[in-house]
Design a protein around this motif. Structure first.
Motif, PDB file in Angstrom:
ATOM      1  N   ARG A  96       0.873  -1.222   0.143  1.00 18.57           N
ATOM      2  CA  ARG A  96      -0.168   0.002   0.025  1.00 18.57           C
ATOM      3  C   ARG A  96       0.997   1.446  -0.056  1.00 18.57           C
ATOM      4  NH1 ARG A  96      -5.330   1.276   3.651  1.00 18.57           N
ATOM      5  NH2 ARG A  96      -5.717   3.071   3.050  1.00 18.57           N
ATOM      6  N   VAL A  97       2.065   1.238   0.586  1.00 18.81           N
ATOM      7  CA  VAL A  97       2.954   2.260   0.718  1.00 18.81           C
ATOM      8  C   VAL A  97       3.515   2.754  -0.688  1.00 18.81           C
ATOM      9  CG1 VAL A  97       5.108   3.254   1.826  1.00 18.81           C
ATOM     10  CG2 VAL A  97       3.241   2.263   3.086  1.00 18.81           C
ATOM     11  N   ALA A  98       3.711   1.393  -1.326  1.00 17.72           N
ATOM     12  CA  ALA A  98       4.536   1.781  -2.603  1.00 17.72           C
ATOM     13  C   ALA A  98       3.403   2.275  -3.408  1.00 17.72           C
ATOM     14  CB  ALA A  98       4.933   0.320  -3.138  1.00 17.72           C
ATOM     15  N   TYR A  99       2.214   1.831  -3.636  1.00 18.91           N
ATOM     16  CA  TYR A  99       1.217   2.428  -4.274  1.00 18.91           C
ATOM     17  C   TYR A  99       0.955   3.896  -4.057  1.00 18.91           C
ATOM     18  CZ  TYR A  99      -3.306   3.077  -6.447  1.00 18.91           C
ATOM     19  OH  TYR A  99      -4.709   3.749  -7.185  1.00 18.91           O
ATOM     20  N   SER A 100       0.721   4.431  -2.799  1.00 14.47           N
ATOM     21  CA  SER A 100       0.662   5.513  -2.578  1.00 14.47           C
ATOM     22  C   SER A 100       1.832   6.409  -2.977  1.00 14.47           C
ATOM     23  CB  SER A 100       0.503   5.917  -1.149  1.00 14.47           C
ATOM     24  OG  SER A 100      -0.463   5.232  -0.396  1.00 14.47           O
ATOM     25  N   GLN A 101       2.966   5.879  -2.992  1.00 14.11           N
ATOM     26  CA  GLN A 101       4.189   6.617  -3.588  1.00 14.11           C
ATOM     27  C   GLN A 101       4.121   6.882  -5.065  1.00 14.11           C
ATOM     28  OE1 GLN A 101       6.502   8.217  -1.892  1.00 14.11           O
ATOM     29  NE2 GLN A 101       6.274   7.447   0.113  1.00 14.11           N
ATOM     30  N   ALA A 102       3.749   5.647  -5.648  1.00 12.68           N
ATOM     31  CA  ALA A 102       3.675   5.774  -7.204  1.00 12.68           C
ATOM     32  C   ALA A 102       2.545   6.672  -7.409  1.00 12.68           C
ATOM     33  CB  ALA A 102       3.367   4.356  -7.748  1.00 12.68           C
ATOM     34  N   ASP A 103       1.256   6.671  -6.867  1.00 14.92           N
ATOM     35  CA  ASP A 103       0.164   7.556  -7.048  1.00 14.92           C
ATOM     36  C   ASP A 103       0.565   8.911  -7.027  1.00 14.92           C
ATOM     37  OD1 ASP A 103      -2.614   7.875  -7.862  1.00 14.92           O
ATOM     38  OD2 ASP A 103      -2.710   8.887  -5.770  1.00 14.92           O
ATOM     39  N   GLU A 104       1.270   9.290  -5.887  1.00 15.00           N
ATOM     40  CA  GLU A 104       1.859  10.666  -5.660  1.00 15.00           C
ATOM     41  C   GLU A 104       2.841  11.302  -6.662  1.00 15.00           C
ATOM     42  OE1 GLU A 104       4.531  13.265  -2.497  1.00 15.00           O
ATOM     43  OE2 GLU A 104       3.633  11.375  -1.820  1.00 15.00           O
ATOM     44  N   LEU A 105       3.720  10.496  -7.329  1.00 14.16           N
ATOM     45  CA  LEU A 105       4.798  10.637  -8.301  1.00 14.16           C
ATOM     46  C   LEU A 105       4.002  10.932  -9.712  1.00 14.16           C
ATOM     47  CD1 LEU A 105       7.825   8.148  -7.327  1.00 14.16           C
ATOM     48  CD2 LEU A 105       7.437  10.862  -6.905  1.00 14.16           C
ATOM     49  N   GLU A 106       2.775  10.096  -9.777  1.00 20.27           N
ATOM     50  CA  GLU A 106       2.143  10.271 -11.039  1.00 20.27           C
ATOM     51  C   GLU A 106       1.486  11.621 -11.133  1.00 20.27           C
ATOM     52  OE1 GLU A 106      -0.439   6.845 -11.091  1.00 20.27           O
ATOM     53  OE2 GLU A 106       1.059   5.436 -12.054  1.00 20.27           O
ATOM     54  N   ASP A 107       0.972  12.025 -10.040  1.00 17.98           N
ATOM     55  CA  ASP A 107       0.240  13.270 -10.004  1.00 17.98           C
ATOM     56  C   ASP A 107       1.303  14.307 -10.238  1.00 17.98           C
ATOM     57  OD1 ASP A 107      -1.984  12.461  -9.398  1.00 17.98           O
ATOM     58  OD2 ASP A 107      -1.959  13.030  -7.236  1.00 17.98           O
ATOM     59  N   ARG A 108       2.552  14.162  -9.605  1.00 15.09           N
ATOM     60  CA  ARG A 108       3.799  15.167 -10.008  1.00 15.09           C
ATOM     61  C   ARG A 108       4.066  15.093 -11.356  1.00 15.09           C
ATOM     62  NH1 ARG A 108       8.842  14.433  -6.304  1.00 15.09           N
ATOM     63  NH2 ARG A 108       7.176  14.557  -4.673  1.00 15.09           N
ATOM     64  N   LEU A 109       4.236  13.939 -11.874  1.00 13.28           N
ATOM     65  CA  LEU A 109       4.685  13.690 -13.377  1.00 13.28           C
ATOM     66  C   LEU A 109       3.777  14.238 -14.368  1.00 13.28           C
ATOM     67  CD1 LEU A 109       6.414  12.372 -15.525  1.00 13.28           C
ATOM     68  CD2 LEU A 109       4.901  10.312 -15.360  1.00 13.28           C
ATOM     69  N   ALA A 110       2.256  14.541 -13.988  1.00 13.77           N
ATOM     70  CA  ALA A 110       1.423  15.012 -14.828  1.00 13.77           C
ATOM     71  C   ALA A 110       1.630  16.463 -14.773  1.00 13.77           C
ATOM     72  CB  ALA A 110      -0.156  14.420 -14.390  1.00 13.77           C
ATOM     73  N   ALA A 111       1.759  16.927 -13.652  1.00 19.37           N
ATOM     74  CA  ALA A 111       2.005  18.240 -13.841  1.00 19.37           C
ATOM     75  C   ALA A 111       3.326  18.717 -14.345  1.00 19.37           C
ATOM     76  CB  ALA A 111       2.152  18.675 -12.238  1.00 19.37           C
ATOM     77  N   VAL A 112       4.409  18.002 -14.027  1.00 19.84           N
ATOM     78  CA  VAL A 112       5.789  18.664 -15.015  1.00 19.84           C
ATOM     79  C   VAL A 112       5.370  18.348 -16.465  1.00 19.84           C
ATOM     80  CG1 VAL A 112       7.871  17.971 -15.244  1.00 19.84           C
ATOM     81  CG2 VAL A 112       7.045  17.628 -12.993  1.00 19.84           C
TER      82      VAL A 112
END
Length: 400
Positions: A96-112
């Motif tokens: 679950r922690v790994a999923y949350s980390q990936a989800d947060e990074l995907e939001d950041r990637l979309a913004a970048v």
């Protein structure tokens, strides 16, 4: 010596008598003081208040043998389609922690990537400023509605817009490197949870609600057709396993028990204006589905097609049912007096008390609503100074 004592005693008694007289006069003046209020026109709602239950056609979402903790992908009240992914179940905390980390990074990637597209597409500064303003407006609206969960992605996009606002062609390489690095990190986290997670999908289309309260299979629209007031009040939630529910159809209900006197005031109504004060300050027009009296109690069932998250996620709630609205001059109850068998109020006209007869169209324990006359000479008029405290009042009597 004896005469001196007697003289002193008389002097003391005289002083005491004078003090008592002065105290009496002061007290009399205070208690007889005139007090007035200006009457104003108001509109009040005549309401019936009670507490009832929201009822919906709900389909429970089960995990079908899958175990683990759930990470929801949709929010309460969101409209979902059949087969849509609702949540991800994880077998352990690490996944679950790994999923949350990936989800947060995907939001950041979309913004970048969004910011990078602004640079490479040659968007001018005026257009960029408008996009920044639009994101700020979206964040403000979400916060004003208490929907903080939707702010994250908008905030990330806003950050990148601000960054790209001052970026130039020379910054393209830095953005490309950041995008590549984020993609690698996301792929790494996805590998960590891919074998320890499973998806949970919607069994039917409708509106999603996370969690269960046990009434999903107990309170149903079918039950409302025959349930008595006593049965409705005695209903208890049942044990229910699942991770949420789907409200199917496009109609929901609200059932409440009233006493016979309250129900009699609603007879012949086909629709009612109601407030759910714990949910919203806005009123809602609802159709009367059923109003039936059994003994001294009645059951009222209201229905609506307004599919709002506020109503799709609520269960037991207070309700205010508007019976009517009344307008008039608000006169405090203590101002009401009777002169020669006629009810009215004394109005202070300059320093003279004038009696004005009144009739009222609505009353409570604390005030009356009186129709406003065409003029002050014809009856009680707006801003008249009505006497609410005063003794020995009489027509055309000069008062202080």
């Amino acid at each position: 010596m004896k005469k001196a004592r007697i003289s002193t005693l008389f002097t003391v008694l005289a002083l005491i008598a004078v003090g008592i007289y002065i105290l009496y006069q002061v007290t009399a003046n205070l208690t007889q003081q005139i007090r007035t209020v200006d009457v104003l026109e108001v509109t009040v709602e005549d309401k019936i208040s009670a507490r009832g239950m929201f009822v919906r056609e709900q389909l429970v979402v089960t995990a079908s043998g899958k175990t683990g903790t759930a990470e929801y992908l949709v929010q309460d009240g969101d409209k979902v389609s059949k087969g849509q992914k609702l949540a991800v179940l994880f077998e352990g905390d690490a996944a679950r922690v790994a999923y949350s980390q990936a989800d947060e990074l995907e939001d950041r990637l979309a913004a970048v990537e969004y910011a990078y597209s602004m640079i490479t597409s040659g968007v001018d500064s005026q257009k960029m400023d408008q996009l920044i303003f639009d994101d700020i407006a979206a964040i403000t609206e979400s916060l004003s509605q208490g929907d903080a969960g939707r702010v994250g992605s908008d905030y990330s996009a806003l950050q990148q817009l601000v960054v790209s606002r001052g970026a130039t062609e020379d910054d393209k390489a830095a953005f490309e490197g950041q995008i590549s690095q984020l993609k690698q990190e996301i792929a790494s986290y996805q590998k960590q949870y891919s074998g320890s997670s499973s998806s949970l999908r919607a069994p039917d289309s409708g509106y999603f609600t996370g969690g269960l309260d046990g009434y999903e299979a107990v309170l149903t629209p079918e039950l409302l057709e025959t349930v008595s007031p006593q049965e409705l009040q005695s209903l208890q939630p049942a044990q229910q396993e699942g991770v949420g529910s789907i409200t199917t159809g496009f109609r929901w209900y609200y059932a409440v028990v009233l006493d016979k006197v309250q129900a009699d005031r609603l007879q012949q109504r086909t629709s009612l204006e109601v407030y759910f004060p714990e949910l919203s300050t806005q009123s809602l027009e609802m159709q009367v589905n059923r109003l039936e009296t059994v003994g001294e109690q009645s059951i009222l069932v209201l229905e609506s097609t307004r599919m709002d998250p506020l109503f799709l996620t609520a269960r037991e709630q207070d309700v205010d049912i508007v019976v009517g609205r009344h307008s008039g001059l608000k006169v405090p109850s203590q101002a009401l007096r009777q002169q020669e068998g006629e009810w009215g109020v004394f109005v202070l006209d300059g320093s003279v008390a004038v009696f004005k007869p009144i009739t009222w169209n609505y009353s409570t324990e604390s005030y009356f609503l009186v129709p406003c006359a065409a003029s002050s000479k014809e009856g009680l008029f707006r801003y008249d100074r009505v006497i609410v405290q005063g003794r020995n009042l009489a027509e055309n009597k000069v008062v202080q």
